[in-house]
Design a protein around this motif. Structure first.
Motif, mmCIF file in Angstrom:
data_model
loop_
_atom_site.group_PDB
_atom_site.id
_atom_site.type_symbol
_atom_site.label_atom_id
_atom_site.label_comp_id
_atom_site.label_asym_id
_atom_site.label_seq_id
_atom_site.Cartn_x
_atom_site.Cartn_y
_atom_site.Cartn_z
ATOM 1 N N UNK A 140 0.817 -1.215 0.000
ATOM 2 C CA UNK A 140 0.000 0.000 0.000
ATOM 3 C C UNK A 140 0.851 1.265 0.000
ATOM 4 N N UNK A 141 2.133 1.135 -0.344
ATOM 5 C CA UNK A 141 2.951 2.303 -0.656
ATOM 6 C C UNK A 141 3.694 2.954 0.485
ATOM 7 N N UNK A 142 3.681 2.341 1.665
ATOM 8 C CA UNK A 142 4.337 2.962 2.817
ATOM 9 C C UNK A 142 5.810 2.564 2.897
ATOM 10 N N UNK A 143 6.642 3.554 3.207
ATOM 11 C CA UNK A 143 8.065 3.303 3.409
ATOM 12 C C UNK A 143 8.420 3.220 4.882
ATOM 13 N N UNK A 144 7.572 3.744 5.749
ATOM 14 C CA UNK A 144 7.777 3.691 7.192
ATOM 15 C C UNK A 144 6.427 3.769 7.875
ATOM 16 N N UNK A 145 6.335 3.136 9.030
ATOM 17 C CA UNK A 145 5.123 3.200 9.822
ATOM 18 C C UNK A 145 5.240 4.247 10.914
ATOM 19 N N UNK A 146 4.186 4.415 11.706
ATOM 20 C CA UNK A 146 4.238 5.384 12.801
ATOM 21 C C UNK A 146 5.189 4.924 13.910
ATOM 22 N N UNK A 147 5.635 5.878 14.715
ATOM 23 C CA UNK A 147 6.363 5.592 15.959
ATOM 24 C C UNK A 147 7.700 4.899 15.726
ATOM 25 N N UNK A 148 8.507 5.441 14.828
ATOM 26 C CA UNK A 148 9.870 4.928 14.689
ATOM 27 C C UNK A 148 10.597 5.080 16.015
ATOM 28 N N UNK A 149 11.319 4.047 16.423
ATOM 29 C CA UNK A 149 12.040 4.075 17.693
ATOM 30 C C UNK A 149 13.146 3.027 17.634
ATOM 31 N N UNK A 150 13.909 2.948 18.722
ATOM 32 C CA UNK A 150 15.088 2.099 18.722
ATOM 33 C C UNK A 150 14.749 0.639 18.437
ATOM 34 N N UNK A 151 13.647 0.137 18.996
ATOM 35 C CA UNK A 151 13.299 -1.264 18.783
ATOM 36 C C UNK A 151 12.385 -1.468 17.578
ATOM 37 N N UNK A 152 12.080 -0.399 16.844
ATOM 38 C CA UNK A 152 11.277 -0.489 15.617
ATOM 39 C C UNK A 152 11.799 0.557 14.639
ATOM 40 N N UNK A 153 12.939 0.277 13.976
ATOM 41 C CA UNK A 153 13.581 1.288 13.126
ATOM 42 C C UNK A 153 12.698 1.819 12.001
ATOM 43 N N UNK A 154 11.744 1.010 11.526
ATOM 44 C CA UNK A 154 10.850 1.459 10.447
ATOM 45 C C UNK A 154 9.447 1.754 10.959
ATOM 46 N N UNK A 155 9.264 1.771 12.264
ATOM 47 C CA UNK A 155 7.971 2.092 12.834
ATOM 48 C C UNK A 155 7.060 0.893 12.971
ATOM 49 N N UNK A 156 5.860 1.147 13.472
ATOM 50 C CA UNK A 156 4.893 0.072 13.695
ATOM 51 C C UNK A 156 4.312 -0.425 12.368
ATOM 52 N N UNK A 157 3.955 -1.691 12.354
ATOM 53 C CA UNK A 157 3.287 -2.275 11.194
ATOM 54 C C UNK A 157 4.188 -2.611 10.029
ATOM 55 N N UNK A 158 5.512 -2.575 10.240
ATOM 56 C CA UNK A 158 6.442 -2.791 9.129
ATOM 57 C C UNK A 158 7.221 -4.102 9.260
ATOM 58 N N UNK A 159 6.767 -4.993 10.118
ATOM 59 C CA UNK A 159 7.441 -6.278 10.258
ATOM 60 C C UNK A 159 7.461 -7.004 8.913
ATOM 61 N N UNK A 160 8.608 -7.514 8.532
ATOM 62 C CA UNK A 160 8.742 -8.233 7.271
ATOM 63 C C UNK A 160 9.094 -7.369 6.087
ATOM 64 N N UNK A 161 9.249 -6.054 6.290
ATOM 65 C CA UNK A 161 9.533 -5.163 5.159
ATOM 66 C C UNK A 161 10.786 -5.587 4.404
ATOM 67 N N UNK A 162 11.818 -5.987 5.117
ATOM 68 C CA UNK A 162 13.086 -6.315 4.472
ATOM 69 C C UNK A 162 13.428 -7.798 4.539
ATOM 70 N N UNK A 163 12.413 -8.641 4.672
ATOM 71 C CA UNK A 163 12.688 -10.082 4.669
ATOM 72 C C UNK A 163 13.346 -10.515 3.364
ATOM 73 N N UNK A 164 12.945 -9.890 2.246
ATOM 74 C CA UNK A 164 13.543 -10.254 0.954
ATOM 75 C C UNK A 164 15.045 -10.000 0.975
ATOM 76 N N UNK A 165 15.469 -8.877 1.564
ATOM 77 C CA UNK A 165 16.882 -8.533 1.584
ATOM 78 C C UNK A 165 17.661 -9.420 2.564
ATOM 79 N N UNK A 166 17.052 -9.688 3.711
ATOM 80 C CA UNK A 166 17.714 -10.542 4.675
ATOM 81 C C UNK A 166 17.970 -11.920 4.086
ATOM 82 N N UNK A 167 16.970 -12.457 3.374
ATOM 83 C CA UNK A 167 17.154 -13.759 2.727
ATOM 84 C C UNK A 167 18.210 -13.687 1.630
ATOM 85 N N UNK A 168 18.227 -12.575 0.894
ATOM 86 C CA UNK A 168 19.218 -12.420 -0.173
ATOM 87 C C UNK A 168 20.632 -12.370 0.381
ATOM 88 N N UNK A 169 20.796 -11.698 1.521
ATOM 89 C CA UNK A 169 22.120 -11.604 2.118
ATOM 90 C C UNK A 169 22.591 -12.940 2.679
#
Length: 206
Positions: free
Chosen positions: A14-43
């Motif tokens: 749905x076009x979001x690059x970051x969720x609300x409430x970015x913080x130390x334990x959520x670098x991309x904010x809330x609701x963004x779990x799995x955003x970079x799973x593709x990259x983690x698997x690639x690495x």
């Protein structure tokens, strides 16, 4: 000729690059779990595969990076102290001059591996000129976050965007393609290709 590129910039379906409430334990904010799973698997499996090949392109002919304060740090406002040195540990992955847009300046920060963070409150065109000088004939990457990419798009300074669409929905946060004032009319979709983990989309100038 050297280019200004956005690379491996990942957004939700749905076009979001970051969720609300970015913080130390959520670098991309809330609701963004799995955003970079593709990259983690690639690495983890750098030998082959579409995602691995696209992830590697980030470092090809790259001589400098520009990012926003929110990509460098979860802190807002004046620096409480200068002990924060980024999300990446003592040896960040950039290995070149990296310029950080911020309203709150601090001294240059040299790191292991050749990365030096330069904190600047200059306008995008000025920062880009400094980055091209530092890149010494190589490309400059606009690393993010979304508001920084938007600034450079509105100024007409980006040549190529290599985006990744992850198969998740966020529902709230910061959309990459908001607040562009018609800037996207200067681009066309040059490629769209998918792996099981993500869709890779390249936008280039018309």
């Amino acid at each position: 000729m050297a280019k200004v590129r956005v690379h491996n910039f990942t957004i939700t379906q749905d076009g979001y690059a970051a969720g609300p409430n970015q913080r130390l334990d959520a670098p991309f904010g809330d609701g963004m779990d799995g955003l970079h799973e593709w990259m983690e698997a690639a690495m983890e499996n750098r030998a082959s595969g579409l995602d691995t090949e696209r992830a590697r392109r980030w470092e090809e002919n790259t001589g400098a990076t520009i990012m926003g304060r929110n990509m460098f740090s979860p802190q807002r406002g004046p620096w409480e102290d200068e002990s924060w040195k980024g999300w990446w540990g003592p040896n960040p992955p950039y290995h070149h001059a990296t310029f950080v847009h911020t309203h709150h300046l601090r001294p240059d920060l040299p790191m292991e591996g050749g990365t030096t963070f330069y904190f600047t409150d200059e306008p995008p065109a000025k920062v880009l000129a400094r980055a091209f000088e530092a890149a010494n004939g190589q490309d400059v990457i606009i690393g993010g976050g979304a508001t920084t990419v938007q600034q450079y798009l509105r100024a007409g300074l980006i040549d190529e965007l290599n985006l990744v669409v992850a198969p998740i929905l966020a529902g709230a946060g910061i959309r990459l393609f908001d607040n562009l004032e018609g800037a996207l009319t200067q681009y066309r979709v040059a490629e769209q290709i998918s792996s099981p983990a993500a869709t890779h989309v390249q936008l280039v100038r018309r």
